[in-house]
Design an enzyme around this catalytic site. Structure first.
Site, PDB file in Angstrom:
ATOM      1  N   LYS A   1      -2.981   1.373   9.256  1.00  0.00           N
ATOM      2  CA  LYS A   1      -4.058   2.112   9.940  1.00  0.00           C
ATOM      3  C   LYS A   1      -4.611   1.290  11.109  1.00  0.00           C
ATOM      4  CE  LYS A   1      -6.566   2.564   6.170  1.00  0.00           C
ATOM      5  NZ  LYS A   1      -5.696   1.884   5.182  1.00  0.00           N
TER       6      LYS A   1
ATOM      7  N   ARG B   1     -13.413   7.951   2.524  1.00  0.00           N
ATOM      8  CA  ARG B   1     -12.561   7.410   1.469  1.00  0.00           C
ATOM      9  C   ARG B   1     -12.838   8.058   0.122  1.00  0.00           C
ATOM     10  NH1 ARG B   1     -11.239   2.163   3.659  1.00  0.00           N
ATOM     11  NH2 ARG B   1      -9.964   0.990   2.200  1.00  0.00           N
TER      12      ARG B   1
ATOM     13  N   ARG C   1       0.304 -10.655   5.386  1.00  0.00           N
ATOM     14  CA  ARG C   1      -0.925 -10.796   6.175  1.00  0.00           C
ATOM     15  C   ARG C   1      -1.833 -11.858   5.547  1.00  0.00           C
ATOM     16  NH1 ARG C   1      -4.760  -5.708   6.987  1.00  0.00           N
ATOM     17  NH2 ARG C   1      -5.269  -6.194   4.824  1.00  0.00           N
TER      18      ARG C   1
ATOM     19  N   ARG D   1      -7.418 -12.773   4.619  1.00  0.00           N
ATOM     20  CA  ARG D   1      -8.470 -11.837   4.226  1.00  0.00           C
ATOM     21  C   ARG D   1      -8.736 -11.977   2.739  1.00  0.00           C
ATOM     22  NH1 ARG D   1      -8.220  -5.576   6.144  1.00  0.00           N
ATOM     23  NH2 ARG D   1      -8.635  -5.192   3.936  1.00  0.00           N
TER      24      ARG D   1
ATOM     25  N   ARG E   1      -6.820  -2.171  -5.066  1.00  0.00           N
ATOM     26  CA  ARG E   1      -7.108  -1.310  -3.903  1.00  0.00           C
ATOM     27  C   ARG E   1      -6.205  -0.082  -3.906  1.00  0.00           C
ATOM     28  NH1 ARG E   1      -6.229  -5.801   0.264  1.00  0.00           N
ATOM     29  NH2 ARG E   1      -6.270  -4.203   1.874  1.00  0.00           N
TER      30      ARG E   1
HETATM   31  P1  AP5 Z   1      -2.851  -2.883   8.800  1.00  0.00           P
HETATM   32  O1  AP5 Z   1      -2.646  -2.214  10.108  1.00  0.00           O
HETATM   33  O2  AP5 Z   1      -3.886  -3.908   8.703  1.00  0.00           O
HETATM   34  O3  AP5 Z   1      -3.031  -1.792   7.646  1.00  0.00           O
HETATM   35  P2  AP5 Z   1      -4.323  -1.030   7.178  1.00  0.00           P
HETATM   36  O4  AP5 Z   1      -3.865   0.313   6.746  1.00  0.00           O
HETATM   37  O5  AP5 Z   1      -5.384  -1.114   8.212  1.00  0.00           O
HETATM   38  O6  AP5 Z   1      -4.658  -1.901   5.893  1.00  0.00           O
HETATM   39  P3  AP5 Z   1      -6.039  -2.473   5.390  1.00  0.00           P
HETATM   40  O7  AP5 Z   1      -5.693  -3.560   4.423  1.00  0.00           O
HETATM   41  O8  AP5 Z   1      -6.939  -2.793   6.496  1.00  0.00           O
HETATM   42  O9  AP5 Z   1      -6.533  -1.233   4.611  1.00  0.00           O
HETATM   43  P4  AP5 Z   1      -7.675  -1.073   3.640  1.00  0.00           P
HETATM   44  O10 AP5 Z   1      -7.815   0.372   3.623  1.00  0.00           O
HETATM   45  O11 AP5 Z   1      -7.432  -1.730   2.316  1.00  0.00           O
HETATM   46  O12 AP5 Z   1      -8.841  -1.941   4.288  1.00  0.00           O
HETATM   47  P5  AP5 Z   1     -10.222  -1.567   4.967  1.00  0.00           P
HETATM   48  O13 AP5 Z   1     -10.518  -2.654   5.910  1.00  0.00           O
HETATM   49  O14 AP5 Z   1     -10.272  -0.193   5.412  1.00  0.00           O
HETATM   50  O15 AP5 Z   1      -1.435  -3.472   8.357  1.00  0.00           O
HETATM   51  C1  AP5 Z   1      -1.319  -4.290   7.219  1.00  0.00           C
HETATM   52  C2  AP5 Z   1      -0.350  -5.450   7.522  1.00  0.00           C
HETATM   53  O16 AP5 Z   1       0.952  -4.926   7.756  1.00  0.00           O
HETATM   54  C3  AP5 Z   1      -0.706  -6.222   8.794  1.00  0.00           C
HETATM   55  O17 AP5 Z   1      -0.423  -7.581   8.621  1.00  0.00           O
HETATM   56  C4  AP5 Z   1       0.211  -5.606   9.862  1.00  0.00           C
HETATM   57  O18 AP5 Z   1       0.507  -6.528  10.878  1.00  0.00           O
HETATM   58  C5  AP5 Z   1       1.430  -5.227   9.046  1.00  0.00           C
HETATM   59  N1  AP5 Z   1       2.092  -4.014   9.541  1.00  0.00           N
HETATM   60  C6  AP5 Z   1       1.506  -2.890  10.045  1.00  0.00           C
HETATM   61  N2  AP5 Z   1       2.429  -1.970  10.343  1.00  0.00           N
HETATM   62  C7  AP5 Z   1       3.634  -2.517  10.008  1.00  0.00           C
HETATM   63  C8  AP5 Z   1       4.985  -2.045  10.084  1.00  0.00           C
HETATM   64  N3  AP5 Z   1       5.286  -0.817  10.562  1.00  0.00           N
HETATM   65  N4  AP5 Z   1       5.959  -2.872   9.637  1.00  0.00           N
HETATM   66  C9  AP5 Z   1       5.679  -4.116   9.147  1.00  0.00           C
HETATM   67  N5  AP5 Z   1       4.427  -4.622   9.075  1.00  0.00           N
HETATM   68  C10 AP5 Z   1       3.422  -3.826   9.491  1.00  0.00           C
HETATM   69  O19 AP5 Z   1     -11.224  -1.706   3.709  1.00  0.00           O
HETATM   70  C11 AP5 Z   1     -11.463  -2.942   3.088  1.00  0.00           C
HETATM   71  C12 AP5 Z   1     -12.535  -2.794   2.040  1.00  0.00           C
HETATM   72  O20 AP5 Z   1     -13.776  -2.422   2.669  1.00  0.00           O
HETATM   73  C13 AP5 Z   1     -12.295  -1.707   0.992  1.00  0.00           C
HETATM   74  O21 AP5 Z   1     -11.502  -2.166  -0.081  1.00  0.00           O
HETATM   75  C14 AP5 Z   1     -13.732  -1.399   0.568  1.00  0.00           C
HETATM   76  O22 AP5 Z   1     -14.237  -2.373  -0.312  1.00  0.00           O
HETATM   77  C15 AP5 Z   1     -14.506  -1.509   1.874  1.00  0.00           C
HETATM   78  N6  AP5 Z   1     -14.578  -0.197   2.587  1.00  0.00           N
HETATM   79  C16 AP5 Z   1     -14.104   0.076   3.847  1.00  0.00           C
HETATM   80  N7  AP5 Z   1     -14.340   1.346   4.172  1.00  0.00           N
HETATM   81  C17 AP5 Z   1     -14.977   1.909   3.102  1.00  0.00           C
HETATM   82  C18 AP5 Z   1     -15.455   3.213   2.815  1.00  0.00           C
HETATM   83  N8  AP5 Z   1     -15.306   4.221   3.692  1.00  0.00           N
HETATM   84  N9  AP5 Z   1     -16.026   3.428   1.612  1.00  0.00           N
HETATM   85  C19 AP5 Z   1     -16.189   2.425   0.706  1.00  0.00           C
HETATM   86  N10 AP5 Z   1     -15.746   1.179   0.906  1.00  0.00           N
HETATM   87  C20 AP5 Z   1     -15.144   0.919   2.095  1.00  0.00           C
HETATM   88 MG    MG Z   2      -7.332  -1.917   8.268  1.00  0.00          MG
END
Ligand code: AP5
Ligand code: MG
Length: 189
Positions: free
Chosen positions: A16, A91, A130, A136, A147
């Site tokens: 994402k 979410r 990552r 992280r 997660r």
């Molecule tokens: P990346 O692009 O970072 O993927 P992502 O989908 O953004 O993954 P996240 O880990 O950020 O998702 P998340 O939903 O767990 O975290 P969030 O920050 O939203 O890619 C991942 C890795 O793969 C990177 O190293 C990238 O380089 C690599 N990559 C990408 N594409 C690739 C490809 N095609 N091939 C190979 N490699 C690739 O949430 C974190 C926490 O915050 C949650 O757990 C929760 O506690 C809290 N939170 C956030 N939003 C909310 C909400 N709305 N409600 C409640 N809690 C929330």
């Molecule tokens: Mg992300």
């Protein structure tokens, strides 16, 4: 392009954040990531950050109340008037319903929900990689799997929520970053 008010949906590690960067550059819209905003709050040691830290480290969801407030404040800003990309919000079903209310109050609505589909084992690998690069706090195997479980339980039902509203566009998140990016550009056209 007709999709400018976008929800980007997908499990942890689906890409994402990676794909959001290119989409917002192409469309000239702000990237609104609740995860990034929460991590910034943790780093700054704000009241929200203090509340969120332990929950995030455990891979659980921060309360709907907190994230809905953060999202509403951000969406109300001037630069979100002509479009936005929401990454990681909504979410839960309550957040999705709250988002409809927020956009209603702002006199607008979503154009589409772009959902990235991926294979679980591939994304565990991505996130462990990552972990080595960025360190992280929630990128260790146990927390990653938690997660994923939280995603399946709380967030996956949003696929039907947006499908029923005819807003859902599913795109495969497998393959290289460039391949996925091209599929997304195609889908948003
Ligand atoms: P990346 O692009 O970072 O993927 P992502 O989908 O953004 O993954 P996240 O880990 O950020 O998702 P998340 O939903 O767990 O975290 P969030 O920050 O939203 O890619 C991942 C890795 O793969 C990177 O190293 C990238 O380089 C690599 N990559 C990408 N594409 C690739 C490809 N095609 N091939 C190979 N490699 C690739 O949430 C974190 C926490 O915050 C949650 O757990 C929760 O506690 C809290 N939170 C956030 N939003 C909310 C909400 N709305 N409600 C409640 N809690 C929330
Ligand atoms: Mg992300």
């Amino acid at each position: 392009m007709s999709c400018r008010r976008i929800v980007l949906l997908g499990p942890p590690g689906a890409g994402k954040g990676t794909q959001a960067a290119a989409i917002v550059r192409d469309l000239g819209i702000p990237h609104i990531s609740t995860g990034d905003m929460l991590r910034a709050a943790v780093k700054a040691g704000t009241e929200i950050g203090l509340k969120a830290k332990a929950v995030m480290d455990a891979g659980e969801l921060v309360s709907d109340e907190i994230v809905i407030r953060i999202a509403e404040e951000r969406l109300s800003q001037e630069d979100a008037k002509n479009g936005f990309l929401l990454d990681g919000f909504p979410r839960t079903l309550s957040q999705a319903e709250a988002l409809e209310g927020i956009l209603d109050r702002l006199g607008t609505k979503l154009d589409c929900c772009l959902a990235l589909t991926v294979d679980t084992e591939a994304i565990v690998k991505r996130l462990l990689k990552r972990a080595e690069i960025e360190g992280r706090a929630d990128d260790n195997e146990d927390t990653i799997r938690e997660r994923m479980r939280v995603y399946e339980r709380e967030t996956a039902p949003l696929l039907d929520f947006y499908r029923e509203r005819n807003l859902l566009i599913e795109v495969s998140g497998m393959g290289t970053v460039e391949e996925v990016g091209e599929r997304i550009r195609e889908a948003l056209r």
